[in-house]
Design a protein around this motif. Structure first.
Motif, PDB file in Angstrom:
ATOM      1  N   SER A   6       0.866  -1.148   0.105  1.00 21.86           N
ATOM      2  CA  SER A   6       0.115   0.050   0.116  1.00 21.86           C
ATOM      3  C   SER A   6       0.946   1.129   0.006  1.00 21.86           C
ATOM      4  N   TRP A   7       0.339   2.209  -0.903  1.00 24.38           N
ATOM      5  CA  TRP A   7       1.235   3.594  -1.037  1.00 24.38           C
ATOM      6  C   TRP A   7       0.158   4.475  -0.198  1.00 24.38           C
ATOM      7  N   HIS A   8       0.539   5.365   0.785  1.00 20.41           N
ATOM      8  CA  HIS A   8      -0.273   6.140   1.438  1.00 20.41           C
ATOM      9  C   HIS A   8       0.466   7.510   1.311  1.00 20.41           C
ATOM     10  N   ILE A   9      -0.567   8.410   0.817  1.00 18.05           N
ATOM     11  CA  ILE A   9      -0.057   9.969   0.638  1.00 18.05           C
ATOM     12  C   ILE A   9      -1.468  10.740   0.612  1.00 18.05           C
ATOM     13  N   GLY A  72      -3.821   9.489  10.020  1.00 17.80           N
ATOM     14  CA  GLY A  72      -2.680   9.270   9.121  1.00 17.80           C
ATOM     15  C   GLY A  72      -2.779   9.452   7.674  1.00 17.80           C
ATOM     16  N   LYS A  73      -1.951   8.989   6.773  1.00 14.03           N
ATOM     17  CA  LYS A  73      -2.235   9.022   5.431  1.00 14.03           C
ATOM     18  C   LYS A  73      -3.122   8.066   4.800  1.00 14.03           C
ATOM     19  N   PRO A  74      -3.965   8.612   3.651  1.00 15.55           N
ATOM     20  CA  PRO A  74      -5.061   7.487   3.025  1.00 15.55           C
ATOM     21  C   PRO A  74      -4.244   6.736   2.054  1.00 15.55           C
ATOM     22  N   LEU A 100       8.942   6.437  -5.311  1.00 14.40           N
ATOM     23  CA  LEU A 100       7.914   7.221  -4.931  1.00 14.40           C
ATOM     24  C   LEU A 100       8.324   8.055  -3.671  1.00 14.40           C
ATOM     25  N   ASP A 101       9.555   7.766  -2.955  1.00 16.65           N
ATOM     26  CA  ASP A 101      10.163   8.465  -2.053  1.00 16.65           C
ATOM     27  C   ASP A 101       9.327   8.603  -0.691  1.00 16.65           C
ATOM     28  N   THR A 102       8.726   7.447  -0.234  1.00 18.12           N
ATOM     29  CA  THR A 102       7.873   7.166   0.779  1.00 18.12           C
ATOM     30  C   THR A 102       8.142   5.710   1.298  1.00 18.12           C
ATOM     31  N   TRP A 103       7.290   5.456   2.415  1.00 16.63           N
ATOM     32  CA  TRP A 103       7.341   4.211   3.007  1.00 16.63           C
ATOM     33  C   TRP A 103       5.990   3.428   2.327  1.00 16.63           C
ATOM     34  N   ILE A 104       6.261   2.082   2.142  1.00 15.43           N
ATOM     35  CA  ILE A 104       5.213   1.421   1.344  1.00 15.43           C
ATOM     36  C   ILE A 104       4.778   0.431   2.505  1.00 15.43           C
ATOM     37  N   GLU A 105       3.635   0.278   3.042  1.00 19.24           N
ATOM     38  CA  GLU A 105       3.155  -1.059   3.512  1.00 19.24           C
ATOM     39  C   GLU A 105       3.043  -2.164   3.157  1.00 19.24           C
TER      40      GLU A 105
END
Length: 116
Positions: A6-9, A72-74, A100-105
């Motif tokens: 999951s990508w949350h942003i 949190g982020k959706p 994507l320069d982010t965390w991936i769940e």
């Protein structure tokens, strides 16, 4: 083994990114998702509406605007993958995270929940 990534942003965060970044991300996602699909590792991918379009439904069919994890982020995008090992799921998530320069769940789908 089957995993959900999951990508949350937040929508506002997407708008602050440069047009060049967004174009690069779209091109990367198209190429990498195709590569995973060709390798039979990608079952499906979903791109979700922004959080401004989300609703939550509670007991008694109560409906409210917003997404469930309001603190949190959706979720923005979800991938279902089938891989031989947890490490391969981490490798795939790492590639998404880097681009994507982010965390991936990453969460394993429980075998008893899988249907043919």
């Amino acid at each position: 083994m089957r995993y959900l990534l999951s990508w949350h942003i937040r929508e506002a965060e997407m708008r602050t990114r440069s047009p060049a970044w967004r174009e690069e991300v779209v091109a990367f996602l198209a190429q990498y998702e195709d590569e995973l699909f060709v390798n039979s590792e990608l079952d499906w991918v979903e791109v979700l509406d922004p959080e401004t379009q989300a609703i939550v439904v509670g007991p008694g069919a109560e409906v409210r605007s917003g997404f469930y994890n309001a603190g949190g982020k959706p979720s923005a995008r979800v991938w279902a993958i089938r891989v031989a090992s947890r490490q391969r799921a981490i490798d795939i998530a790492s590639k998404f995270a880097g681009q994507l320069d982010t965390w991936i769940e990453v969460r394993e789908c429980l075998p008893s929940a899988q249907r043919p």
